[in-house]
Design a protein around this motif. Structure first.
Motif, mmCIF file in Angstrom:
data_model
loop_
_atom_site.group_PDB
_atom_site.id
_atom_site.type_symbol
_atom_site.label_atom_id
_atom_site.label_comp_id
_atom_site.label_asym_id
_atom_site.label_seq_id
_atom_site.Cartn_x
_atom_site.Cartn_y
_atom_site.Cartn_z
ATOM 1 N N ASP A 161 0.853 -1.190 0.000
ATOM 2 C CA ASP A 161 0.000 0.000 0.000
ATOM 3 C C ASP A 161 0.884 1.234 0.000
ATOM 4 O OD1 ASP A 161 -1.838 1.985 0.298
ATOM 5 O OD2 ASP A 161 -2.391 1.484 2.367
ATOM 6 N N PRO A 162 1.046 1.897 -1.167
ATOM 7 C CA PRO A 162 1.906 3.081 -1.201
ATOM 8 C C PRO A 162 1.413 4.194 -0.298
ATOM 9 C CG PRO A 162 1.007 2.557 -3.403
ATOM 10 C CD PRO A 162 0.455 1.558 -2.451
ATOM 11 N N GLY A 163 0.105 4.189 -0.017
ATOM 12 C CA GLY A 163 -0.463 5.215 0.857
ATOM 13 C C GLY A 163 0.016 5.119 2.285
ATOM 14 N N ALA A 164 0.577 3.955 2.660
ATOM 15 C CA ALA A 164 1.047 3.758 4.035
ATOM 16 C C ALA A 164 2.466 4.286 4.244
ATOM 17 C CB ALA A 164 1.000 2.270 4.390
ATOM 18 N N GLY A 168 9.514 10.342 3.855
ATOM 19 C CA GLY A 168 10.880 9.865 3.639
ATOM 20 C C GLY A 168 10.906 8.577 2.843
ATOM 21 N N GLN A 169 9.985 7.665 3.167
ATOM 22 C CA GLN A 169 9.933 6.386 2.447
ATOM 23 C C GLN A 169 9.532 6.600 0.990
ATOM 24 O OE1 GLN A 169 7.159 4.692 5.257
ATOM 25 N NE2 GLN A 169 8.695 3.221 6.008
ATOM 26 N N ARG A 170 8.604 7.523 0.763
ATOM 27 C CA ARG A 170 8.190 7.814 -0.616
ATOM 28 C C ARG A 170 9.364 8.385 -1.423
ATOM 29 N NH1 ARG A 170 3.278 9.504 1.732
ATOM 30 N NH2 ARG A 170 3.886 11.713 1.651
ATOM 31 N N ALA A 171 10.189 9.199 -0.768
ATOM 32 C CA ALA A 171 11.358 9.776 -1.449
ATOM 33 C C ALA A 171 12.347 8.682 -1.852
ATOM 34 C CB ALA A 171 12.033 10.801 -0.547
#
Length: 269
Positions: A161-164, A168-171
């Protein structure tokens, strides 16, 4: 697990390579991760080092997991040269190289370089060649859910789940993707000249393939094995693009037994 950074010098320039190490005795393994980043192989590195007499070295490809990638490092062939230099710097011999996905492509290029420090090579659902009629899925155009469906035998167990993710993790995910796109090159995960180089590989090679992989299918894997003199092909049932993630207990003896059978330095076995 310990983390070290090595300053390596090549003709093109210098760079730092971060390496995770698991285990302190036994057969040395160089474990090369795919586009999902080092977390796709680090649990397996720990398992291998725990269950077998193995020292597992897992480099983080420059540009992944927050590491820096120098401007001159833009292709898999050069990255393989980086890892050949890493083996020299670590002064490792009798190395079993194991690579998954684009890590398998790097492993294939490393085998083509012909390093005498390597005793065997295992390519796990590798990309890198062109196989007529068996295209590589365009993973960059897929949503995480779509990619999961192609990658796993049982995608329900590996929901992402990318929304979770936090900022920093998204970067990190974005930086990983950017690095992967650079390494993938103009032909998107393949080099038309690779098969020609593979014809000269002299290392014992195993091509291991998750039968349920829809990123690169099993016949693509068979074509990979046919491109390398004397290579063995092994189909792994009930697993997909990343056997070391989905079925590590099944994959571990496959990787170990091949490496052990071709080891040149026997005392630690």
């Amino acid at each position: 697990m310990t983390t070290s950074t090595y300053d390596l010098a090549l003709e093109q320039g210098t760079l730092d390579v971060t390496v995770e190490r698991s285990g302190d005795r036994g057969h040395p393994f160089l474990l090369l991760h795919g586009g999902g980043g080092p977390q796709t192989v680090l649990p397996f590195a720990g398992l291998l080092a725990t269950q077998r007499p193995a020292r597992v070295f897992t480099p983080i490809h420059p540009g992944f997991a927050g590491t820096a990638r120098p401007d001159w490092l833009t292709d898999v062939t050069t990255l393989a040269q980086v890892y050949a230099r890493l083996l020299d710097t670590l002064d490792l011999r009798d190395v079993a190289v194991v690579g998954n996905s684009i890590g398998g492509w790097i492993a294939a290029e490393l085998a083509a370089l012909g390093s005498d420090r390597i005793s065997s090579v295992t390519l796990v659902n590798a990309v890198g060649i062109r196989a007529e009629g068996h295209p590589i899925a365009d993973t960059f155009s897929l949503t995480p859910l779509e990619l999961s469906r192609l990658s796993f035998h049982d995608p329900a167990k590996f929901r992402f789940d990318p929304g979770a993710l936090d900022e920093g993790q998204r970067a990190v995910v974005a930086a990983n993707r950017a690095a992967l796109e650079v390494y993938a090159g103009a032909y998107a995960m393949a080099d038309p000249t690779l098969s020609e180089r593979l014809a000269k590989v002299g290392h014992p090679t195993l091509v291991a393939w998750g039968a349920s992989d829809q990123v690169v299918d099993a016949d693509y894997g068979r074509a990979y094995a046919q491109a390398i003199p004397g290579a063995e092909f092994r189909l792994l049932a009930g697993t997909g693009h990343m056997p070391q993630v989905e079925t590590p207990e099944q994959f571990l003896p496959v990787a170990w037994d091949f490496a052990d059978a071709h080891a040149t330095d026997r005392p630690h076995h």
